[in-house]
Each structure stands twice: as C-alpha cells, then as structure tokens.
Design an enzyme around this catalytic site. Structure first.
Site, PDB file in Angstrom:
ATOM      1  N   ARG A 136       0.927  -1.429  -0.006  1.00 55.95           N
ATOM      2  CA  ARG A 136       0.155  -0.130   0.175  1.00 55.95           C
ATOM      3  C   ARG A 136       0.863   0.903   0.501  1.00 55.95           C
ATOM      4  O   ARG A 136       0.620   1.955  -0.464  1.00 55.95           O
ATOM      5  CB  ARG A 136      -0.510  -0.042   1.111  1.00 55.95           C
ATOM      6  CG  ARG A 136      -2.048   1.385   1.258  1.00 55.95           C
ATOM      7  CD  ARG A 136      -2.155   1.103   3.113  1.00 55.95           C
ATOM      8  NE  ARG A 136      -2.758   0.217   3.001  1.00 55.95           N
ATOM      9  CZ  ARG A 136      -3.632  -1.329   2.761  1.00 55.95           C
ATOM     10  NH1 ARG A 136      -4.821  -0.396   2.792  1.00 55.95           N
ATOM     11  NH2 ARG A 136      -4.344  -2.436   3.856  1.00 55.95           N
TER      12      ARG A 136
ATOM     13  N   CYS B  34     -27.225  -3.089  -6.547  1.00 58.11           N
ATOM     14  CA  CYS B  34     -28.379  -3.494  -5.545  1.00 58.11           C
ATOM     15  C   CYS B  34     -27.919  -3.510  -4.556  1.00 58.11           C
ATOM     16  O   CYS B  34     -27.829  -4.888  -4.162  1.00 58.11           O
ATOM     17  CB  CYS B  34     -29.291  -4.149  -6.375  1.00 58.11           C
ATOM     18  SG  CYS B  34     -30.307  -3.340  -7.953  1.00 58.11           S
TER      19      CYS B  34
ATOM     20  N   TYR C  81      -4.757  -2.086  -3.951  1.00 55.21           N
ATOM     21  CA  TYR C  81      -6.231  -2.578  -3.474  1.00 55.21           C
ATOM     22  C   TYR C  81      -7.376  -2.132  -4.243  1.00 55.21           C
ATOM     23  O   TYR C  81      -8.715  -2.148  -3.328  1.00 55.21           O
ATOM     24  CB  TYR C  81      -5.800  -2.796  -1.493  1.00 55.21           C
ATOM     25  CG  TYR C  81      -5.237  -3.321  -1.334  1.00 55.21           C
ATOM     26  CD1 TYR C  81      -4.829  -4.818  -1.044  1.00 55.21           C
ATOM     27  CD2 TYR C  81      -4.337  -2.838  -0.295  1.00 55.21           C
ATOM     28  CE1 TYR C  81      -3.492  -5.508  -1.006  1.00 55.21           C
ATOM     29  CE2 TYR C  81      -2.869  -3.179  -0.474  1.00 55.21           C
ATOM     30  CZ  TYR C  81      -2.779  -4.017  -0.177  1.00 55.21           C
ATOM     31  OH  TYR C  81      -1.207  -5.250   0.147  1.00 55.21           O
TER      32      TYR C  81
HETATM   33  C1  LIG Z   1       3.123 -11.075   4.157  1.00 55.39           C
HETATM   34  C2  LIG Z   1       2.448  -9.991   3.371  1.00 55.39           C
HETATM   35  N1  LIG Z   1       3.665  -8.446   3.033  1.00 55.39           N
HETATM   36  C3  LIG Z   1       3.075  -7.773   2.526  1.00 55.39           C
HETATM   37  C4  LIG Z   1       2.054  -7.546   2.845  1.00 55.39           C
HETATM   38  C5  LIG Z   1       1.439  -5.459   2.231  1.00 55.39           C
HETATM   39  O1  LIG Z   1       1.059  -4.901   3.452  1.00 55.39           O
HETATM   40  P1  LIG Z   1       0.552  -3.720   2.761  1.00 55.39           P
HETATM   41  O2  LIG Z   1      -0.238  -3.419   1.648  1.00 55.39           O
HETATM   42  O3  LIG Z   1      -0.513  -2.840   3.878  1.00 55.39           O
HETATM   43  O4  LIG Z   1       1.882  -2.652   3.068  1.00 55.39           O
HETATM   44  C6  LIG Z   1       1.255  -7.987   2.810  1.00 55.39           C
HETATM   45  C7  LIG Z   1      -0.227  -8.012   2.880  1.00 55.39           C
HETATM   46  O5  LIG Z   1      -1.285  -8.332   2.750  1.00 55.39           O
HETATM   47  C8  LIG Z   1       1.075  -9.298   3.360  1.00 55.39           C
HETATM   48  O6  LIG Z   1       0.721 -10.200   3.124  1.00 55.39           O
END
Ligand SMILES: Cc1ncc(COP(=O)(O)O)c(C=O)c1O
Length: 410
Positions: free
Chosen positions: A270, A340, A369
């Site tokens: 993210r 809906c 996401y």
């Molecule tokens: C093992 C692992 N690493 C990294 C991430 C990345 O997380 P973020 O997008 O919150 O940085 C995830 C997200 O689910 C994860 O499961």
C-alpha cells in the site's frame, strides 16, 4: 461515525485538473489513474529511510503490468503468493522474488523453482513438508513466518499478526522448522518473517514484534539466520491524520539488526501505490433525502465492484469534485455505487460539497487494493486503467466489455 466529519481530501499534487478532465473525457468513467511520479516519490522516501533494505513490493496491492514493469526498472523486488502473481512478476522482469502466502501447492513450488525464485517465506510446518518433496537448489533459502500473537491495532480483516489469524507459525513451530532446515545446510535458513498486519500506525506493535523475534535470533543467528523480513503494512490513512513514523521504526530496527548482524527485507504494498492512484467516477443521480433520513444520496458509476475497500474495511477514501477542490462542505450525505446492495458505497455520512449530476468525483488513495480487488459482481465491467508518465497519459488496461464477461463461458 461523527456527522461533523468532512468529505476528506488530500492535495492533488500529482493529478492535475486538466489531465484528469482529459482522461475522464477520453476514457470515460469509472477509470483508475496512476501517476508514476507519485510512486517513484514513495519509493525514494522508503529508500531514504532504509537505504540498505531489500525492498520487495507486495504485488497483491496493485499488479498492473505497466506499473510493475516500471518498478522492475527501478530495481525493486516483489513478494508473490499465487501462480498468477509469480507469472506477472516474471513477465514484468522483476529482478528478485520472494514466494510467500499461506498456501503453496506443488504446482506453485515447481513454478517458483523453475522461474528462479530463491527466497521463500514458509507459513507452516505443513508447507515445509511440501518443500521437502523437492530438491533444493544450493542458493534456496527460507524465511519462517512467525505469528507474533499481538494486537496490531488495525481493522480485524487486516490483523494478520493476531493469534487467531491463519498466518504464521508459533515461535516453537518456527524453531522446529529452523532445525529441520538446518539439517539440509545452514545456507538454506534465511531467517524469520513477521507481517503483523496492514494499516499499522502504532509503533509499539514493533516492540512486541522484536520481543517475539529475540529468542529466535538468540538461538539461530549464529546457526545461519542472517536476514529479517519485517513485511509491509505501513499505514496510509484516509483522512491524512496518521502518518507512518519511519524514523521511529528505523530507531527500533537498527539496534536489533546490528546486534544480530541481520540483512533487512521489507515488503511494502500500500505505501508504494495507494496515493499514486485515483479512481474517477461520474455522478449519475442525486437523491435528496435530507427530509427523510437526513442525507443526500449521490449515486455514482463506481461502487463496491470497482473499489471494495469502503464496503469491506469501512475504508475512508479522500474525495473531491473535479474542478471544485475548494468547495465548501455543508451537506450531509453518502456517495453510493450503482448496484443493488446497501454496502455498495464509496463514502458514508460525510459533509459533502454541492454536487450535481454529471460531476466527476476524484476518489483518492485508490492505487492500492483497488482494481486488483475489483469484481464482475452484477456483471459489472471492471474499470479502465491509465498511467501518467512524464506528463503523458497512456491507457494501460482497457475497460472490460460484454465480450470479456463471457469469454470463458462454454
Ligand atoms: C506477507 C505480506 N507482506 C506484505 C504485505 C503488504 O501489506 P501492505 O500493502 O499493507 O503494505 C502483505 C499484505 O497483505 C502481506 O500479507
């Protein structure tokens, strides 16, 4: 949720109004728009904070082919958890891969080895047993994912480090896995891995993480555990009120990695892409129910099928009306989607500015996401994707059509 909260917005630094207007006109809505400069900015920031860390982008956050090709050129690795992610990363030329995830089928293991994956994060002793069925290349090494059994202070769906989550091994299982791996040679043990959750903002979570890791490194650092994978999870907060304290994190990490002589791996998802993307959606209808339920309902052409985070995590995405960023926010309302379902909305009970039919809303922090979690629910066509690079705009994924919806049907 307080009714006095504002329709939050963050400065549209990388997404100029004329560019977004052109994109909405040329490619229609809903459309995801990514700004490469914003992504590069985020990456540079992380590299400034952790210059020695091996960064592996968590591909699940946004696996867009055009974006990850750009990342490959920036020499970032990737964390992949499915055959599809592995194939995408290889196709994009991403130079270093970590295979993770709670399920690694024999097919995925074979494909990982055939495609040069040499670092694997194991989630269970059962997974290790699956890896024992294949020959290990000399340079293959394993992280052992530990469940730190803590409260990551985040949404329940994102709390992967909670004791009740399916992720990771107990410390004693991880120690057992390390012993088994050491029998095949010390070079096969990379170290331990904790990804305690997503949208983490509380630094004291890391105190608990290091408390959990300490006994493992005290025992295994001298036997080959020379790396530490701290996952990702750094918060990008909807209203901009919380910022991840990278200086604070570095101060916690540094003494630990120095004490045990560890190389650091991070898996940000993210943080790299969220604010490098926006979703453009058009207002189709306005239903003024202020005298009925106190709210204005703004019905748009994007909703939970296009961006599920508000429905799934009660996520709050900052938004503004294109061309009227500074409009006063005086009307209580919801920004709803076209389907809906009551959960089909982008924003709930916020103070909105004046909005009229035909307005384009810019939904911010939609680069992570977003499209990757989009669906064809109600036979929705998934949105188009556009990339802004060096001031130019390029369509990088077409909007789906009826032909795409039925392409696999026999
Ligand atoms: C093992 C692992 N690493 C990294 C991430 C990345 O997380 P973020 O997008 O919150 O940085 C995830 C997200 O689910 C994860 O499961």
């Amino acid at each position: 949720m307080s009714t006095s909260e504002k329709f939050p917005q963050i400065s549209p630094q990388f997404f100029s109004q004329p560019l977004l207007e052109t994109i909405a006109n040329d490619f229609a809505t809903p459309t995801y728009v990514y700004a490469l400069d914003a992504l590069k900015n985020n990456l540079a920031g992380l590299r400034r904070h952790f210059p020695k860390a091996d960064l592996h982008y968590a591909l699940k956050a946004n696996p867009s082919g055009a974006l990850i090709k750009e990342m490959a050129a920036l020499n970032i690795g990737a964390e992949v958890i499915t055959l599809g992610e592995l194939q995408r990363a290889v196709h994009a030329g991403i130079p270093r891969l970590i295979l993770g995830g709670p399920a690694q089928s024999p097919q995925l293991i074979q494909a990982a080895l055939a495609n040069g994956v040499r670092q694997v994060s194991l989630d269970s002793l059962s997974q290790l047993a699956s890896w024992q069925d294949v020959a290990w290349p000399e340079d293959l090494s394993f992280f052992l994912r530990v469940n730190p059994a803590l409260d990551p202070q985040t949404h329940a769906h994102l709390a992967t480090g909670a004791v009740t989550s399916k992720f990771g091994m107990t410390s004693s299982e991880a120690a057992e896995a390390a012993e088994q791996i050491l029998k095949q040679g010390a070079t096969h043990l990379a170290g331990f891995h904790i990804h305690a959750g997503s949208q983490i903002h509380a630094l004291d979570v890391y105190d608990d993480i290091f408390k959990c890791l300490r006994p493992l490194y005290e025992r295994f650092a001298s036997q080959g555990a020379k790396a530490l994978n701290l996952g990702g999870g750094f918060i990008v907060s909807g209203d901009g009120s919380k910022h991840f304290d990278f200086d604070g994190l570095r101060q916690k990490i540094e003494p630990f990695v120095e004490e045990f002589g560890l190389a650091l791996t991070l898996e940000p998802g993210r943080y790299l892409t969220a604010n490098a993307g926006v979703l453009l959606t058009q207002v189709l209808h306005i239903k003024d129910h202020r005298s009925v339920d106190g709210r204005l309902h703004v019905i748009c052409d994007a909703g939970m099928a296009d961006l599920i985070r508000p429905a799934l995590y009660s996520a709050e995405h900052p938004m503004y009306v294109l061309g009227r960023q500074d409009a006063e926010q005086t009307i209580l309302g919801d920004v709803d989607g076209p389907l809906c379902e009551n959960a089909d909305r982008l924003m709930q009970q916020k103070q909105l500015p004046e909005i009229v039919q035909g307005d384009i809303l810019v939904v911010e922090q939609a680069g992570a996401y977003g499209l990757t979690m989009a669906s064809n629910y109600a036979s929705s066509f998934r949105p188009a994707e556009v990339l802004i690079k060096d001031g130019d705009v390029r369509l990088i994924r077409k909007r789906e059509t009826f032909e795409d919806l039925v392409a696999l049907e026999l």
